[in-house]
Design a protein around this motif. Sequence first.
Motif, short mmCIF file in Angstrom:
data_model
loop_
_atom_site.label_atom_id
_atom_site.label_comp_id
_atom_site.label_asym_id
_atom_site.label_seq_id
_atom_site.Cartn_x
_atom_site.Cartn_y
_atom_site.Cartn_z
N ARG A 103 0.84 -1.20 0.00
CA ARG A 103 0.00 0.00 0.00
C ARG A 103 0.88 1.25 0.00
N ARG A 116 -0.30 -0.59 -7.98
CA ARG A 116 -1.68 -0.81 -7.56
C ARG A 116 -2.09 -2.26 -7.82
N GLY A 120 -3.24 -5.27 -5.17
CA GLY A 120 -4.42 -6.12 -5.35
C GLY A 120 -4.09 -7.60 -5.24
N ASP A 131 -11.28 -5.59 -1.34
CA ASP A 131 -10.19 -4.62 -1.48
C ASP A 131 -9.34 -4.93 -2.70
N SER A 135 -8.54 -2.50 -5.89
CA SER A 135 -7.18 -2.15 -6.28
C SER A 135 -6.90 -2.52 -7.72
N GLU A 138 -8.67 -0.19 -10.05
CA GLU A 138 -7.93 1.08 -10.15
C GLU A 138 -6.70 0.91 -11.04
#
Length: 147
Positions: A103, A116, A120, A131, A135, A138
């Motif tokens: 992160r 990113r 994930g 989550d 991720s 994104e």
Amino acid sequence: MSSRIGVAVMGAALFLYVVVAAWFAVLMFSAATPLSIAFGVGLIVIAVIGGWALVRELMFGFSADRLGRQLDGEGGMPEAPEALSPSGRLLREDVEPMIAQYRTAADADADDWRARYRLGVVQEASGRRKDARASIREAIRLARVRP
């Protein structure tokens, strides 16, 4: 490979469901009573929502797979720790430090889809599916903007 077969089977099942719902809608419209027309409209709405969900999930899966193969080809996938649970997930004591590490890397370079995506992957390995999908979604968005 087995996940692709699973996706194909689920996609085919949902497609069949959409076709059957649309067919029943046509049958409901042919009865031409107010109640059957209302049911027909409901079935059409369900078929449209199901078709939209199928297309959206397939697009997500294909995009995530493409980015994963690209990142793996570049040698950028996260290294798995030596010890994993019997189910293949990260051990509880390894989860928080790894997620924090990835992160931090993703937040340090907010425009890097690779960071990113790695976040994930680690979230998925820890069992945080919601989550992980966010991720990776994104990462897909970032890859479209800046490859």
